[in-house]
Every structure is written in structure tokens, then in C-alpha cells.
Design a protein around this motif. Structure first.
Motif, PDB file in Angstrom:
ATOM      1  N   ASP A  13      40.304  45.909  42.815  1.00 19.05           N
ATOM      2  CA  ASP A  13      41.632  46.137  43.381  1.00 19.05           C
ATOM      3  C   ASP A  13      42.580  46.370  42.209  1.00 19.05           C
ATOM      4  N   PRO A  14      43.002  47.619  41.990  1.00 20.76           N
ATOM      5  CA  PRO A  14      43.853  47.918  40.832  1.00 20.76           C
ATOM      6  C   PRO A  14      45.109  47.057  40.754  1.00 20.76           C
ATOM      7  N   GLU A  15      45.633  46.642  41.909  1.00 19.56           N
ATOM      8  CA  GLU A  15      46.860  45.851  41.910  1.00 19.56           C
ATOM      9  C   GLU A  15      46.628  44.408  41.480  1.00 19.56           C
ATOM     10  N   ARG A  16      45.376  43.960  41.512  1.00 21.74           N
ATOM     11  CA  ARG A  16      45.072  42.579  41.131  1.00 21.74           C
ATOM     12  C   ARG A  16      43.963  42.531  40.091  1.00 21.74           C
ATOM     13  N   SER A  17      43.862  43.574  39.287  1.00 21.59           N
ATOM     14  CA  SER A  17      42.755  43.662  38.336  1.00 21.59           C
ATOM     15  C   SER A  17      42.767  42.521  37.325  1.00 21.59           C
ATOM     16  N   ALA A  18      43.965  42.116  36.867  1.00 22.25           N
ATOM     17  CA  ALA A  18      44.037  41.035  35.876  1.00 22.25           C
ATOM     18  C   ALA A  18      43.556  39.717  36.472  1.00 22.25           C
ATOM     19  N   GLU A  19      44.026  39.406  37.681  1.00 21.34           N
ATOM     20  CA  GLU A  19      43.609  38.156  38.336  1.00 21.34           C
ATOM     21  C   GLU A  19      42.111  38.151  38.608  1.00 21.34           C
ATOM     22  N   LEU A  20      41.590  39.304  39.047  1.00 19.83           N
ATOM     23  CA  LEU A  20      40.166  39.383  39.364  1.00 19.83           C
ATOM     24  C   LEU A  20      39.314  39.183  38.120  1.00 19.83           C
ATOM     25  N   ALA A  21      39.686  39.839  37.028  1.00 17.91           N
ATOM     26  CA  ALA A  21      38.906  39.722  35.792  1.00 17.91           C
ATOM     27  C   ALA A  21      38.948  38.295  35.248  1.00 17.91           C
ATOM     28  N   ASP A  22      40.118  37.673  35.274  1.00 17.86           N
ATOM     29  CA  ASP A  22      40.257  36.314  34.752  1.00 17.86           C
ATOM     30  C   ASP A  22      39.488  35.311  35.608  1.00 17.86           C
ATOM     31  N   SER A  23      39.522  35.498  36.917  1.00 18.81           N
ATOM     32  CA  SER A  23      38.957  34.494  37.810  1.00 18.81           C
ATOM     33  C   SER A  23      37.439  34.475  37.836  1.00 18.81           C
ATOM     34  N   VAL A  24      36.797  35.516  37.297  1.00 17.60           N
ATOM     35  CA  VAL A  24      35.338  35.557  37.320  1.00 17.60           C
ATOM     36  C   VAL A  24      34.735  35.122  35.990  1.00 17.60           C
ATOM     37  N   SER A  25      35.567  34.836  34.985  1.00 17.08           N
ATOM     38  CA  SER A  25      35.048  34.407  33.683  1.00 17.08           C
ATOM     39  C   SER A  25      34.383  33.036  33.811  1.00 17.08           C
ATOM     40  N   MET A  26      33.457  32.768  32.904  1.00 15.76           N
ATOM     41  CA  MET A  26      32.788  31.464  32.910  1.00 15.76           C
ATOM     42  C   MET A  26      33.807  30.337  32.771  1.00 15.76           C
ATOM     43  N   ALA A  27      34.791  30.530  31.895  1.00 14.34           N
ATOM     44  CA  ALA A  27      35.788  29.488  31.667  1.00 14.34           C
ATOM     45  C   ALA A  27      36.559  29.188  32.949  1.00 14.34           C
ATOM     46  N   ALA A  28      36.980  30.236  33.677  1.00 16.60           N
ATOM     47  CA  ALA A  28      37.738  30.028  34.907  1.00 16.60           C
ATOM     48  C   ALA A  28      36.880  29.385  35.985  1.00 16.60           C
ATOM     49  N   LEU A  29      35.628  29.815  36.111  1.00 21.21           N
ATOM     50  CA  LEU A  29      34.749  29.248  37.128  1.00 21.21           C
ATOM     51  C   LEU A  29      34.464  27.773  36.852  1.00 21.21           C
ATOM     52  N   LEU A  30      34.367  27.414  35.574  1.00 19.18           N
ATOM     53  CA  LEU A  30      34.158  26.005  35.244  1.00 19.18           C
ATOM     54  C   LEU A  30      35.413  25.180  35.525  1.00 19.18           C
ATOM     55  N   LEU A  31      36.588  25.773  35.346  1.00 21.16           N
ATOM     56  CA  LEU A  31      37.815  25.091  35.737  1.00 21.16           C
ATOM     57  C   LEU A  31      37.862  24.891  37.244  1.00 21.16           C
ATOM     58  N   LEU A  32      37.430  25.897  37.996  1.00 16.39           N
ATOM     59  CA  LEU A  32      37.411  25.774  39.454  1.00 16.39           C
ATOM     60  C   LEU A  32      36.504  24.634  39.918  1.00 16.39           C
ATOM     61  N   GLU A  33      35.478  24.328  39.113  1.00 11.75           N
ATOM     62  CA  GLU A  33      34.576  23.240  39.465  1.00 11.75           C
ATOM     63  C   GLU A  33      35.297  21.895  39.514  1.00 11.75           C
ATOM     64  N   ARG A  34      36.426  21.785  38.820  1.00 14.34           N
ATOM     65  CA  ARG A  34      37.162  20.523  38.809  1.00 14.34           C
ATOM     66  C   ARG A  34      37.951  20.307  40.101  1.00 14.34           C
TER      67      ARG A  34
END
Length: 308
Positions: free
Chosen positions: A91-112
Motif C-alpha cells: 500500500d503506497p500510502e502506508r509503505s513506511a508503516e508496513l516495512a517497519d512493522s514486518v522487521s524482526m525488531a518490530a515483531l519481537l516488540l509486538l511479542e511483549r
């Protein structure tokens, strides 16, 4: 459109939601398939197919996540999400959020986060759903979802690094680092590591533990320097590849089968974290999986006099 056509059009979004909630490619695909079964069996069509399917896959993923939390607490060694090579939803309008949210670091934060906080954050902050749609998806009031969103956002912001590197800079640095690893350039490796760099591995107890957790540039450099000849003697090949939206690599055995993946977290012109996944249960979607134990035996067997 037919139900199947509507579903197939929305399938990339449904997988993207489920993967961010579950951190597992296989479990996300199962959740999407279960969503189709429920949709195809429904007697009537919803007013909004997107809202209905997104809510359905979210509820399924929340249930799976609740049961998975115990398994992850008992997991041997560090637990990482399954590596994702390509995010099917764009989604070009949310490309930054999408890219950040799929990183290993972000996914590990979501685990909390709690399962509900995680779902609210993903639907609202990553995919931009309205609070009414989020409330329907998680079975809570809009007011409750707003509170969940505030808590989730606070937890995520507290754990995120303050400065992220430019994508082109990250890719260039990772490329130089992998070249230095191939060539056994120890000084070159050290120069690209942060002073407090971490090298962390997820084997799940099912593959050789090349590196569980090492901290500090000196320690990490020594481990990497020791790995270079092992990978070379095993005939392993290094394939630079974006993994979870970040620079990384796939290591393959002499027959081209996957041994592990690496991802790099890069900040301020230095590699801050190297995460490796070698658990074969997490690599099947990347490609045919090799026998890491056989590769290790090949790497450590005594040299024949003629080979010396």
C-alpha cells in the motif's frame, strides 16, 4: 465478483495481518485458509467483505496467539519469528508503516503485547483501520480499543530505536559486511559493528547452535571469524537477500538447500544486531531445507593430508 474472487483479491492483506499477529508464515497461511472456509460457508454476504474478512482472520489469529504464548515461553533458547522474504501486501500510502512493522525488531516488540493489544496495534497503526472496524474485529468497545491502542503504542515506542538508517545506506553496509565475511576480513567486520552489537541465534534445539547470544564487538567478531572457515569447508554459499524488510542473507549448503537466514539491524552507520534463524521448522517456506548437522560434520571433519 464471486466470493472466491473477492477473497483472492484480499488474500495478501489477510496474510499480512495474520503474519504480523503470529510471527509465523505457516500459522498465518492456516489462519487465512480458515478465514476462507468460514467466508465460503456464510449464508449471506457482508456489507463490507474487507472488514468481514479482516475481522475474521484477526479473531482466528488472536485465538492461535493465545495458545502459542505458552509454547513460546517453553521454547528452547531465543525465539524469533519465521523469516519472511516477501510481504505480499503493498500500500503506497502506508509503505513506511508496513516495512517497519514486518522487521524482526518490530515483531519481537509486538511479542511483549497482549494478544488484544497486538491486534489493535496492527489493525489500527499498521493498516489504518477505523476504531469501529477494530472494535468489531477484537470484540471490544471502541473506547476499550482506544485504550488498548494507547498502551500498545506506548510499549512499541519505548522499545524502538530513535534513529533508523536510510534503506540504501542499510543495504550498502550489509553488502560490505557480507563481502568481508566471505573474504574472512576480520578487521573489516569489526569496523562495521556497533560496540554493543549482539549476535543472537534461534535454532529451536533442532540445528547446530552456531551462535545463541554474544554481545560486544570483540566477542561477535571472534565468533564470525570462527564461522568463516566452517562455512567454507561445508561448501556453504551466502546469498544476500532482504529478510523481513531488512538487509539479510540466506546461507545454503553445497546442494543449494537452506541452512539458515541472517537479518541485520542497522543504526547510526553500524550493525547493532545480527539475528540468525536455523530451526528447520521455520525455514521450509524459504526453500528446500538442508541438514545443518551434516554441514557441521563436513565443516569439522579432520583434513586429509592432501587437503591440507
Amino acid at each position: 465478483m464471486t466470493k472466491l474472487e473477492e477473497f483472492q483479491e484480499l488474500r495478501p492483506l489477510l496474510f499480512a495481518i495474520a503474519y504480523r499477529l503470529l510471527g509465523s508464515v505457516g500459522e498465518a497461511e492456516d489462519a487465512v485458509q480458515e478465514t476462507w472456509l468460514r467466508y465460503s460457508a456464510a449464508a449471506t454476504r457482508p456489507a463490507s467483505t474487507k472488514a468481514f474478512l479482516s475481522a475474521t482472520v484477526s479473531r482466528i489469529a488472536i485465538d492461535v496467539l493465545r495458545s502459542a504464548r505458552v509454547r513460546r515461553e517453553e521454547y528452547p533458547g531465543p525465539w524469533f519469528p519465521e523469516p519472511l522474504l516477501t510481504d505480499p501486501y503493498q500500500d503506497p500510502e502506508r509503505s513506511a508503516e508496513l516495512a517497519d512493522s514486518v522487521s524482526m525488531a518490530a515483531l519481537l516488540l509486538l511479542e511483549r503485547l497482549s494478544p488484544l493489544e497486538r491486534a489493535v496495534f496492527v489493525l489500527r497503526e499498521v493498516f489504518g483501520f477505523g476504531f469501529g472496524e477494530v472494535a468489531t474485529a477484537v470484540g471490544r468497545s471502541e473506547a476499550a480499543c482506544r485504550q488498548l491502542a494507547v498502551r500498545a503504542r506506548r510499549h512499541m515506542d519505548e522499545g524502538r530505536p530513535r534513529f533508523a538508517a536510510d534503506r540504501a545506506e542499510r543495504t550498502e553496509l550489509a553488502g560490505r559486511f557480507l563481502d568481508a565475511f566471505r573474504n574472512g576480513n576480520v578487521d573489516g567486520l569489526t569496523a562495521m559493528l556497533a560496540a554493543d552489537v549482539q549476535l543472537v541465534g534461534d535454532s529451536g534445539g533442532k540445528a547446530p547452535l552456531w551462535a545463541e547470544r554474544f554481545v560486544g564487538a570483540g566477542n561477535v567478531t571472534r565468533v564470525l571469524a570462527a564461522l568463516v572457515p566452517l562455512f567454507a569447508r561445508a561448501g556453504a554459499a551466502l546469498e544476500p537477500r532482504e529478510v523481513n524488510g531488512q538487509p539479510g542473507a540466506i546461507f545454503r549448503d553445497a546442494d543449494g538447500r537452506v541452512l539458515n537466514t541472517w537479518t541485520f539491524e542497522i543504526l547510526d552507520g553500524r550493525i547493532q544486531t545480527i539475528r540468525t534463524v536455523s530451526n528447520p521448522d521455520k525455514l521450509g517456506h524459504v526453500g528446500p531445507v538442508g541438514d545443518s548437522w551434516a554441514a557441521l560434520r563436513a565443516a569439522t571433519r579432520p583434513l586429509h593430508p592432501k587437503e591440507g
